[in-house]
Each structure stands twice: as C-alpha cells, then as structure tokens.
Motif scaffolding. Structure first.
Motif, PDB file in Angstrom:
ATOM      1  N   SER A  20       1.786   5.808  58.341  1.00 31.61           N
ATOM      2  CA  SER A  20       2.901   4.746  58.386  1.00 31.61           C
ATOM      3  C   SER A  20       3.572   5.053  58.215  1.00 31.61           C
ATOM      4  N   ILE A  21       4.438   5.848  57.188  1.00 32.29           N
ATOM      5  CA  ILE A  21       5.908   6.692  57.277  1.00 32.29           C
ATOM      6  C   ILE A  21       6.384   7.927  57.552  1.00 32.29           C
ATOM      7  N   ASN A  22       7.901   7.037  57.682  1.00 31.38           N
ATOM      8  CA  ASN A  22       8.575   8.615  58.956  1.00 31.38           C
ATOM      9  C   ASN A  22       9.116   9.164  57.823  1.00 31.38           C
ATOM     10  N   ALA A  23       9.669   8.253  57.067  1.00 27.33           N
ATOM     11  CA  ALA A  23      10.616   9.224  56.470  1.00 27.33           C
ATOM     12  C   ALA A  23      10.856   8.626  55.142  1.00 27.33           C
ATOM     13  N   ILE A  24      10.856   9.575  53.509  1.00 28.81           N
ATOM     14  CA  ILE A  24      11.558   8.577  52.167  1.00 28.81           C
ATOM     15  C   ILE A  24      12.895   9.115  52.324  1.00 28.81           C
ATOM     16  N   CYS A  25      14.099   8.517  51.649  1.00 20.62           N
ATOM     17  CA  CYS A  25      15.453   8.885  51.186  1.00 20.62           C
ATOM     18  C   CYS A  25      15.405   8.294  49.817  1.00 20.62           C
ATOM     19  N   ALA A  26      15.389   9.407  48.804  1.00 24.14           N
ATOM     20  CA  ALA A  26      15.752   9.457  47.397  1.00 24.14           C
ATOM     21  C   ALA A  26      17.966   9.430  47.310  1.00 24.14           C
ATOM     22  N   GLN A  27      18.578   8.782  46.522  1.00 19.91           N
ATOM     23  CA  GLN A  27      19.806   9.187  47.036  1.00 19.91           C
ATOM     24  C   GLN A  27      19.927   8.374  45.135  1.00 19.91           C
ATOM     25  N   ARG A  28      21.072   9.314  45.440  1.00 20.49           N
ATOM     26  CA  ARG A  28      22.155   9.146  43.755  1.00 20.49           C
ATOM     27  C   ARG A  28      23.921   8.987  44.070  1.00 20.49           C
ATOM     28  N   LEU A  29      24.303   8.266  42.986  1.00 20.47           N
ATOM     29  CA  LEU A  29      25.674   8.847  43.510  1.00 20.47           C
ATOM     30  C   LEU A  29      26.769   9.196  42.460  1.00 20.47           C
ATOM     31  N   VAL A  30      27.618  10.310  42.732  1.00 18.32           N
ATOM     32  CA  VAL A  30      27.959  10.662  41.617  1.00 18.32           C
ATOM     33  C   VAL A  30      29.560  10.837  41.590  1.00 18.32           C
ATOM     34  N   ARG A  31      30.082  11.021  40.805  1.00 18.23           N
ATOM     35  CA  ARG A  31      32.023  10.568  41.153  1.00 18.23           C
ATOM     36  C   ARG A  31      32.571  11.530  41.497  1.00 18.23           C
ATOM     37  N   ARG A  32      33.397  11.369  42.091  1.00 15.00           N
ATOM     38  CA  ARG A  32      34.479  12.430  42.962  1.00 15.00           C
ATOM     39  C   ARG A  32      35.564  12.967  41.782  1.00 15.00           C
ATOM     40  N   ILE A  33      35.786  14.083  42.330  1.00 12.11           N
ATOM     41  CA  ILE A  33      36.855  14.620  41.690  1.00 12.11           C
ATOM     42  C   ILE A  33      38.072  14.302  41.814  1.00 12.11           C
ATOM     43  N   CYS A  34      38.996  13.305  41.346  1.00 15.58           N
ATOM     44  CA  CYS A  34      40.143  12.600  41.576  1.00 15.58           C
ATOM     45  C   CYS A  34      41.154  13.852  42.645  1.00 15.58           C
ATOM     46  N   SER A  35      41.483  13.203  43.592  1.00 14.68           N
ATOM     47  CA  SER A  35      41.743  14.120  45.282  1.00 14.68           C
ATOM     48  C   SER A  35      43.709  14.728  44.413  1.00 14.68           C
ATOM     49  N   SER A  36      43.935  13.758  43.223  1.00 16.94           N
ATOM     50  CA  SER A  36      45.354  14.021  42.803  1.00 16.94           C
ATOM     51  C   SER A  36      45.588  14.879  41.827  1.00 16.94           C
ATOM     52  N   CYS A  37      44.548  15.610  41.377  1.00 18.93           N
ATOM     53  CA  CYS A  37      44.394  16.886  40.103  1.00 18.93           C
ATOM     54  C   CYS A  37      43.660  17.640  39.902  1.00 18.93           C
ATOM     55  N   PRO A  38      43.498  17.825  41.289  1.00 17.71           N
ATOM     56  CA  PRO A  38      41.803  19.296  41.021  1.00 17.71           C
ATOM     57  C   PRO A  38      42.510  20.641  40.198  1.00 17.71           C
ATOM     58  N   GLU A  39      41.328  21.061  39.645  1.00 18.16           N
ATOM     59  CA  GLU A  39      42.290  22.249  39.359  1.00 18.16           C
ATOM     60  C   GLU A  39      40.624  23.285  38.558  1.00 18.16           C
ATOM     61  N   ASP A  40      41.002  23.774  38.290  1.00 18.00           N
ATOM     62  CA  ASP A  40      39.350  25.349  37.982  1.00 18.00           C
ATOM     63  C   ASP A  40      39.371  24.935  37.355  1.00 18.00           C
ATOM     64  N   VAL A  41      37.932  25.153  36.428  1.00 20.64           N
ATOM     65  CA  VAL A  41      37.920  25.640  35.149  1.00 20.64           C
ATOM     66  C   VAL A  41      36.335  26.684  35.008  1.00 20.64           C
ATOM     67  N   GLU A  42      37.132  27.422  34.144  1.00 22.72           N
ATOM     68  CA  GLU A  42      36.014  29.108  33.933  1.00 22.72           C
ATOM     69  C   GLU A  42      34.530  27.978  32.817  1.00 22.72           C
ATOM     70  N   THR A  43      33.506  28.512  34.367  1.00 22.91           N
ATOM     71  CA  THR A  43      32.115  28.313  33.739  1.00 22.91           C
ATOM     72  C   THR A  43      31.191  28.910  33.647  1.00 22.91           C
ATOM     73  N   PRO A  44      30.461  29.361  31.987  1.00 23.95           N
ATOM     74  CA  PRO A  44      29.408  30.635  32.143  1.00 23.95           C
ATOM     75  C   PRO A  44      28.197  30.797  33.286  1.00 23.95           C
ATOM     76  N   PRO A  45      28.830  31.984  33.740  1.00 30.15           N
ATOM     77  CA  PRO A  45      27.612  32.311  34.944  1.00 30.15           C
ATOM     78  C   PRO A  45      26.104  31.839  34.606  1.00 30.15           C
ATOM     79  N   GLN A  46      26.083  32.238  33.719  1.00 28.43           N
ATOM     80  CA  GLN A  46      24.469  32.204  33.203  1.00 28.43           C
ATOM     81  C   GLN A  46      24.505  30.662  32.965  1.00 28.43           C
ATOM     82  N   MET A  47      24.803  29.687  32.611  1.00 30.45           N
ATOM     83  CA  MET A  47      24.770  28.516  32.998  1.00 30.45           C
ATOM     84  C   MET A  47      25.000  27.847  34.468  1.00 30.45           C
TER      85      MET A  47
END
Length: 611
Positions: free
Chosen positions: A489-516
C-alpha cells in the motif's frame, strides 16, 4: 446601550429632534458621550438623564457628588476595570456589591466584575460626568506604562501619544541574547491606574480581533493586562516566533518564545498578574476561564494593522493545568510564512524527485514522519497544493486545520462528538474522493482504513511520529498492520527535520578538526578542502548567528527489493542499508550537504540527526 439614549429622551419628551441633532453635532466636534453632549448644549440636565434611565430600567439613581464611599469598597474593583467600563463601586453589603454605572444595560461589565470580585453585582445609575470625576477622584488619572529590564539598561517608557515604531525598536521586549540571561521584566507597579479603553476588544471569532499598533501606542486607556497580552503577541510576531510559552512556577512567571526551533526567555512577569493574564488569553481563545483542572484547546484570530496594512494571524492555543497554575502555549499560524513551493522547502534534488514521483501516483500511501514542529504539515500542504486541480476531489481530516486552502475540502476533527480521524476517513470514502489527507495516523483503526483506501484506488497522504523513514515500517506493523499490506500500500515515506539557517548577514569560516568532520560522516579526502561556516552574530539575527530554518529530508521509495525485505521481516537497520544502496539520501547525508553549501552549521546537524 441596548436602548439608545437619544431615542429614550425623545420618547420621554425631554428633548426635541432639533436638540438631539445639535447634541450629535457637538459630539462629533468635541467628542465625549451623547449624554455629556446633551448637557453641554443645554438640552437636559444630568439629573434628567439619570432619572429617565432609572425609571426606564427600574434601577435606582445616585448623586455621586454628595455620596461618600468607603475606601475599602473602592479597592474591591481595580482602577483599570473601573475606567474600562465607566463604573464605580459605591457600597458593599454581605455578598452584594453595588456599582454606579452610566449604562445599566451593560451586562458584560457586571458579569466581568462579578467574576473578578466574587460578589453579586447590583447596579445604580449615575451621570457620566459625575462618574468620570468620581473615578478620577478615587483612582487618580492615567499614567504612562513603564517596562523595565533587569539588565540594568535604561527603562523604556511607553507614554501616551508615543511613537510605537520607536517603542518597538527598543530592547524592552525583544529576544535576549542566546544565553538566556537578563530577562525583560514588566514592572506592574508602574502600570496600575491605566485606563482599559475599548480600542482592543475581544470580538467574535469569525470577525477576527484587530490590534491597531498605532492606537495602542497613542492610547492611555488600555488596561495593563491587555497591554501586556497584546505586546506579547506583537513581539512574538516581530521576532518570528513559532510558539509562545506562558509558564507559571512557584516563584517565577515567565514568557518564552520558540524562535527557529529554540526556546528563549523573553519576559519575567510578577506573580500577581498570573491569573489575570492567563484568563485574558483564555477569553481571547473562547475557552472556559472557570475550568482550570482540565486541558483546553482553542484558537485566537487577530488582525494586526501596521502602517495602514492589515495582516491576519491565527494562534492555536493550548492550556494544561501545571503544578503552580495553567501553562498556556500558543502556536502562531502565519499564512505569510506558509511555503507551498516544494522546491523552496530544502529538498535535495534526488529526494525531491522521489517525493514528487510518489505523490504523482494515482493511488497508494505517502507518509511524512518526524517529531512535533518538524514541518510535516507544511510538507503535506505543499504536496496538496501541487496536486490541487479542479478535476480532482481532495478531502482532508485535520486536528486542527492550520491553514485554509482554496479548493480543498478541509474537515476539523472533534473527538468529543465522535468525529475522529478514523470516522472522518470512513466518511470520506463515501464522498467520491481522489486524494485524501489524514492529519495523523494515531491508531490501528485509522491505519487500517488508510491502507484500505490506498488499495482501492485512492492517494492517501498522512503523518506519523517516528525517528526516520525505515523505522516507520516497523511502527505500522506494531500498530497491527500486516506486513503484506504495508509492502503493497505504501509508495514512499518521507522523514524530515528542521535545522537553523546561518544568518546571511554575518557568515564566517570556522576552524574544525578534520577528525571530527570524519566522525560525523564526511569523507577523509574532502575534509582537507571543506570550509565550515557559522554565523558570527549581528543585529539582523539578534546575535544568534542563525535566522530562519531549512528542512532536511529523507525519502524512502518502495522498490520491489524493499517490498520483498518487508515481507521477509527485515529490520529497520537492514531496510535503511538497502535504501541507501538504492540511492536514498539519509537525514545525516542531507545535513552534511547543507553544511557543504554553507546553509547550516555542524552543531545543528548533530543536534537533529544520527549516523
């Protein structure tokens, strides 16, 4: 008044039509009530009016100018209530409170005072001029409203005639910093004695309630509780909040806003305004203010007029009896934020193609899953909007109906009278439907009818509360649906979440350890060149670094291999592994792509998804 004063005096032959016309002209030019205008033009005296009203309605009259009132009686009715209704308590005997009124037919005033004080209310008639003078004598003149902050910032004064645009730009009632410290505190001692004018009334639900921001700024007649409740709603709209939480505790009464999925402390209110404020919100939502032992659900419709433009807003209201009083949660249903374009929701190209393919089929079930507040309703509405066509019959069963969609037959569930999802779905099948939307599959009965509808040529859209798409299959089986029915009976199942967007007025690069980065799911060869961004924090985002939200989507399309695995009793882990082999983008994979695109942060993806 139920009987117009002018008509009453004409019938009593105390004034002539010419005198009434002169008084109406004076009222238009100089303001005030008709009774005052009639006295002003010399048509009648104040005693003539009070005696006429007394005889007409069988209510005694009183001369307030020569009547001494016990100060203890004055304290029974708050000054803001006295000003709002134009009444004055004059005597208290046993369980009966006598109040002087200019309009003895105002049953709303008497009912409110009876409920507020607990006394039986008996009216007497007094002239409007004498009432106004007596109210000012005993309660004082209106003062400005002062909202203080506990951060030690300069107090913001909302004075009569102030510019609300300037007021609303202050930080007195805006979102605090994301650490949640420094709550804006409303000092109710400073707002006692403010008149409760009638500019903001509780109107009939279908008419909507209009809050004119300019009028609120200029008026000194609005009651403190009404002002606070209106400011809470206005600030929530300005801050882009999705939910308002009004929460009483033992020694704290706080207001929190959910902004971009995160709750923030906004106000600390005095404990003594707990019951009046909660009652005000319940009255606006047409709830029973005398029932404090059971949860209640209601709805508030508001029309905001900002800079000559009106904007309708719905609020879904829920109350729950907590330990120290009723907690009220209001969800803002802002039509302007309803996104019906599926391409703008945040789907990656492949999940979007799969989802569209599933809803374009003539029959079968398409399920959207996720926790409360993950945007499931928006996804379903966008699907319905794409399928909406004059050639098809679309019916929805919702609890509640969040937004009205043109051309869609939407039905509100009412479990107290037996109108449940199952009974509505059963009725829909006799309504010659092409597409059916069921707000939520909560039990075996609803699931069973949905499956039968899908197997008899109908497209069924619905939601379910599960963690991801593959686990939805086991959830349905646990509800009692046979594996072969789930598989077919099922065609598809869509799971979803909402995450916050980075503010378009103040983005900046951040250093993150490669292992993480490797641990969260990035390939070792891409972490060397991958740039991770975050929001620095600015005025546009209230120094949060985030502004707005975007969806993460995982679409499990039922292939023949997936159906065979369901029939053979495969686990959720096995189904997920097979689906990814067939090209399914998991929630974590969708989140990693959003990080690559600089849309959201690593912290947000880790908060909402798992490997």
């Amino acid at each position: 008044m139920a009987v117009k004063l002018g008509d009453l005096l004409l019938r009593s032959k105390l004034i002539t039509p010419d005198q009434l016309e002169a008084a109406l002209k004076s009222q238009r030019e100089e303001g005030g009530k008709l009774g005052e205008a009639l006295v002003r033009v010399g048509a009648v005296t104040e005693n003539d009016i009070t005696e006429t009203l007394s005889q007409q309605f069988g209510v005694p009259s009183i001369d307030l100018a020569n009547f001494e009132i016990d100060p203890a009686v004055i304290k029974v009715v708050p000054g803001d209530v006295a000003r709002k209704y134009g009444v004055l308590p004059v005597n208290k005997t046993g369980a009966t409170l006598t109040i002087a009124m200019g309009d003895p037919t105002n049953v709303f005033a008497m009912d409110d005072i009876k409920f507020m004080t607990g006394y039986n209310v008996e009216p007497v008639v007094a002239s409007e001029v004498a009432l106004r003078k007596a109210i000012e004598k005993h309660y004082g003149t209106p003062r400005s409203v002062v909202l203080k902050e506990s951060k030690g910032q300069k107090a913001q004064t909302y004075a009569a005639g102030g510019n609300l645009d300037d007021v609303m730009q202050t930080s007195a009632l805006t979102v605090d910093d994301m650490a949640g410290v420094g709550l804006g505190e409303i000092n109710m001692d400073e707002i006692t004695g403010i008149d409760e004018g009638a500019d903001v009334d509780v109107l009939k639900q279908e008419e909507g309630q209009e809050i004119d921001l300019a009028d609120i700024a200029k008026s000194t007649e609005a009651a403190p509780i009404i002002k606070v409740s209106n400011l809470i709603l206005i600030e929530a709209l300005k801050a882009g909040a999705s939910d308002i939480h009004v929460e009483p505790y033992e020694k704290e009464f706080r207001v929190r806003f959910r902004i971009d999925g995160i709750l923030h402390n906004i106000m600390a209110l005095p404990m003594r305004v707990r019951d009046p404020l909660i009652s005000r919100l319940k009255i606006m939502a047409k709830l029973d203010i005398s029932e404090k032992r059971l949860p209640q659900d209601g709805r508030i419709k508001i029309r905001l007029r900002v800079e000559e433009r009106s904007r309708d807003l719905d609020l879904r209201v829920s109350t729950v009896p907590a330990q120290f009083g009723e907690k009220v949660v209001m969800r803002l249903l802002d039509k302007t934020k309803l996104q019906l374009d599926m391409t703008q929701l945040g789907f990656e190209p492949e999940p979007l193609r799969r989802f569209k393919d599933a809803i374009d089929r003539p029959y079968g079930i398409v399920l959207v899953t996720g926790p409360t507040g993950s945007g499931k309703t928006n996804t379903l509405y966008s699907a319905i909007a794409q399928l909406n066509d004059p050639t098809v019959n679309i019916m929805t069963a919702e609890d509640p109906i969040e937004f009205n969609l043109a051309g869609i037959n939407q039905v509100q569930m009412k479990e107290q009278i037996g109108l449940t999802f199952a009974s509505a779905l059963r009725a829909f099948l006799r309504q010659d439907p092409d597409i059916v939307l069921v707000g939520e599959i909560r039990d075996f009965e609803t699931a069973e009818i949905a499956v039968k509808a899908a197997l008899t040529g109908h497209l069924v859209l619905s939601t379910l509360h599960t963690n991801d798409a593959p686990s939805t299959i086991n959830r349905l089986m646990n509800m009692g649906i046979e594996p072969f029915l789930v598989a077919t009976s099922i065609n598809a199942i869509c799971a979803q979440r909402l995450v916050r967007r980075i503010c378009s007025s103040c983005p900046e690069d951040v250093e993150t350890p490669p292992q993480m980065l490797i641990q969260v799911g990035f390939a070792p060869d891409e972490v060397k060149v991958l740039k991770i961004k975050r929001g620095r924090g600015c005025d546009k985002c209230n120094n949060a670094g985030y502004k707005g939200r975007v969806g993460l989507y995982e679409v499990l399309q039922f292939s023949d291999e997936i159906r065979d695995m369901i029939l053979s009793g495969a686990s959720s882990i096995e189904l997920k592994r097979k689906a990814i082999e067939e090209g399914m983008v998991s929630l974590r994979m969708a989140g990693l792509q959003k990080i690559r695109d600089g849309v959201t942060t690593l912290e947000e993806v880790l908060r909402e998804t798992v490997l």
